[in-house]
Design a protein around this motif. Structure first.
Motif, PDB file in Angstrom:
ATOM      1  N   TYR A 116       0.972  -1.081   0.119  1.00  0.00           N
ATOM      2  CA  TYR A 116      -0.168   0.044   0.030  1.00  0.00           C
ATOM      3  C   TYR A 116       0.976   1.246  -0.073  1.00  0.00           C
ATOM      4  CZ  TYR A 116      -3.710   3.167   2.010  1.00  0.00           C
ATOM      5  OH  TYR A 116      -4.526   4.117   2.287  1.00  0.00           O
ATOM      6  N   GLY A 117       1.872   1.209   0.937  1.00  0.00           N
ATOM      7  CA  GLY A 117       2.861   2.437   1.015  1.00  0.00           C
ATOM      8  C   GLY A 117       3.820   2.466  -0.422  1.00  0.00           C
ATOM      9  N   GLN A 118       4.046   1.656  -1.171  1.00  0.00           N
ATOM     10  CA  GLN A 118       4.734   1.564  -2.126  1.00  0.00           C
ATOM     11  C   GLN A 118       3.774   1.987  -3.421  1.00  0.00           C
ATOM     12  OE1 GLN A 118       8.163   0.521  -1.716  1.00  0.00           O
ATOM     13  NE2 GLN A 118       7.443   0.015   0.482  1.00  0.00           N
ATOM     14  N   ALA A 119       2.722   1.894  -3.319  1.00  0.00           N
ATOM     15  CA  ALA A 119       1.760   2.193  -4.301  1.00  0.00           C
ATOM     16  C   ALA A 119       1.680   3.628  -4.350  1.00  0.00           C
ATOM     17  CB  ALA A 119       0.326   1.451  -4.043  1.00  0.00           C
ATOM     18  N   PHE A 120       1.385   4.393  -2.877  1.00  0.00           N
ATOM     19  CA  PHE A 120       1.554   5.635  -2.766  1.00  0.00           C
ATOM     20  C   PHE A 120       2.633   6.369  -3.390  1.00  0.00           C
ATOM     21  CE2 PHE A 120      -2.707   5.115  -0.657  1.00  0.00           C
ATOM     22  CZ  PHE A 120      -3.343   6.135  -1.232  1.00  0.00           C
ATOM     23  N   ALA A 121       3.864   5.729  -3.308  1.00  0.00           N
ATOM     24  CA  ALA A 121       5.324   6.543  -3.561  1.00  0.00           C
ATOM     25  C   ALA A 121       5.132   6.544  -5.004  1.00  0.00           C
ATOM     26  CB  ALA A 121       6.303   5.441  -3.086  1.00  0.00           C
ATOM     27  N   VAL A 122       4.490   5.580  -5.880  1.00  0.00           N
ATOM     28  CA  VAL A 122       4.493   5.379  -7.241  1.00  0.00           C
ATOM     29  C   VAL A 122       3.767   6.397  -7.848  1.00  0.00           C
ATOM     30  CG1 VAL A 122       3.825   4.020  -9.296  1.00  0.00           C
ATOM     31  CG2 VAL A 122       5.129   3.059  -7.461  1.00  0.00           C
ATOM     32  N   TYR A 123       2.554   6.611  -7.102  1.00  0.00           N
ATOM     33  CA  TYR A 123       1.355   7.519  -7.482  1.00  0.00           C
ATOM     34  C   TYR A 123       1.830   8.885  -7.247  1.00  0.00           C
ATOM     35  CZ  TYR A 123      -3.581   9.334  -7.216  1.00  0.00           C
ATOM     36  OH  TYR A 123      -4.747   9.887  -7.462  1.00  0.00           O
TER      37      TYR A 123
END
Length: 400
Positions: A116-123
């Protein structure tokens, strides 16, 4: 309830966005230890707490997105600050990806790789690249996507495993937060992975990335969206066996517009047709949680017939966008009215007219909850994005 024109709606949202960005600029910048305060209470007082990846990434996303909208240097300055802190403190240069949390002074607290946190970094990195054309940010976003495909993607059943240890190995406790179930897969993580991948695709139209987005859309259609009730299932075993009974109305309406947007971004006509229909069915499902006062209730547990009669900030923000999207897709006036009603509810009950920003929520009796204004989960992303998204949508309508 809400009975303003869409032009008035847009003007009010422009004003609100400025208020929100000003609040975050004024009360969350940590001049002593760098980056941003981890926690600010409802009286605007900073408090020592763990600095979270999600908060930092969402600040980066919001101020990048705001700069793209209005071209204000003050917004770019905050985006730059969030980007530098992400790189200098959250970035795991040894193993790749981003740490989950830091101590207030920036030293490592929890190095796990929560997807979930990695996804927000990508976003966020993708949005920052749009705003700055900073190639380093794009390369980081691409590298993080590739790490998720390498370590988190389930080759047997598809989908993404929730979490990994610092070196991307197996981990026993997969939970995103204490309130979540310890299961291999969740709706919430998949929703934000597809949101992140779609934003990355908008600046890097890569074939393998497009295929990953299509697979995620298929996961939602086949496993995550209930084919009879059109609510989202929340937790799953590795093989997609459903492990939850809660209904999250805020996630229902958020997914309704985000999934259609993902299909639009990759320009897949088959998926667009399907998720247009699904967006309306999910909006209707979410509307079951609407109260007479215009607010969207938090949760419902069908097995116990128990309603969580609280009105948190983020479901109201997502309702503003999700129902507006349903109106755009269907031209049915009821959806526009629901979006306006959600905004009217926010103005009446959630906006803190004394100290700024929005309350965490109001309880069953519509009294403000004494929770933080900024924190590990309370970020400028939902309400800031709702304002930005609707300002842009209304501008496109006015141009037609």
């Amino acid at each position: 309830m809400g009975s303003i024109t869409i032009e008035q709606y847009q003007q009010e949202l422009k004003t609100e966005l400025n208020h929100l960005l000003q609040w975050w600029s004024t009360y969350t910048v940590d001049e002593q230890q760098g980056g941003f305060y981890a926690q600010v209470d409802y009286l605007n007082q900073a408090q020592p707490a763990a600095k979270g990846l999600v908060l930092n990434a969402r600040i980066l996303y919001t101020f990048s997105s705001a700069y793209l909208l209005s071209n204000k240097e003050s917004d770019l300055k905050l985006a730059d600050r969030a980007y530098r802190y992400l790189l200098d403190f959250f970035n795991d240069e040894l193993n790749g990806g981003f740490f989950w949390s830091l101590n207030p002074d920036g030293t490592l607290l929890d190095g796990k790789k929560q997807v979930y946190g990695q996804a927000f970094a990508v976003y966020a990195l993708s949005e920052y690249y749009k705003a700055t054309r900073n190639e380093e940010a794009l390369e980081l976003a691409k590298a993080t996507y590739q790490l998720l495909e390498k370590y988190s993607y389930d080759e047997v059943f598809t989908g993404y495993i929730e979490a990994h240890d610092q070196a991307w190995g197996l981990i026993a406790d997969l939970r995103l937060s204490e309130k979540d179930q310890n299961e291999k897969k969740s709706m919430n993580t998949h929703l934000h992975v597809i949101e992140a991948y779609a934003n990355l695709y908008s600046v890097w139209p890569n074939g393998a990335l497009k295929n990953a987005i299509i697979q995620l859309l298929n996961n939602f259609r086949e496993h995550i969206v209930d084919s009879k009730r059109f609510h989202l299932h929340l937790f799953f075993a590795e093989n997609w066996e459903v492990k939850s009974s809660l209904v999250s109305f805020g996630h229902d309406i958020e997914a309704a517009w985000l999934l259609f947007e993902a299909a639009e971004i990759i320009n897949d006509q088959t998926q667009m047709v399907h998720f247009k229909q699904l967006a309306l069915k999910m909006a209707d499902a979410a509307a079951i949680g609407l109260a007479e006062n215009g607010g969207l209730l938090y949760e419902y547990d069908g097995t116990t017939n128990r309603w969580i009669k609280e009105y948190h900030w983020w479901p109201q923000a997502e309702a503003m966008v999700g129902f507006f999207n349903a109106w755009q897709l269907s031209a049915k006036q009821q959806y526009l009215q629901q979006s306006l009603n959600s905004w009217a509810f926010v103005k009446k009950y959630l906006k803190d007219k004394t100290n700024g920003e929005w309350f965490w929520g109001v309880d069953e009796n519509l009294n403000p909850m004494d929770e933080v204004k900024a924190g590990f989960w309370k970020c400028p992303y939902h309400n800031g994005r709702a304002c930005i998204e609707l300002i842009k949508r209304i501008s496109r309508i006015k141009l037609c």
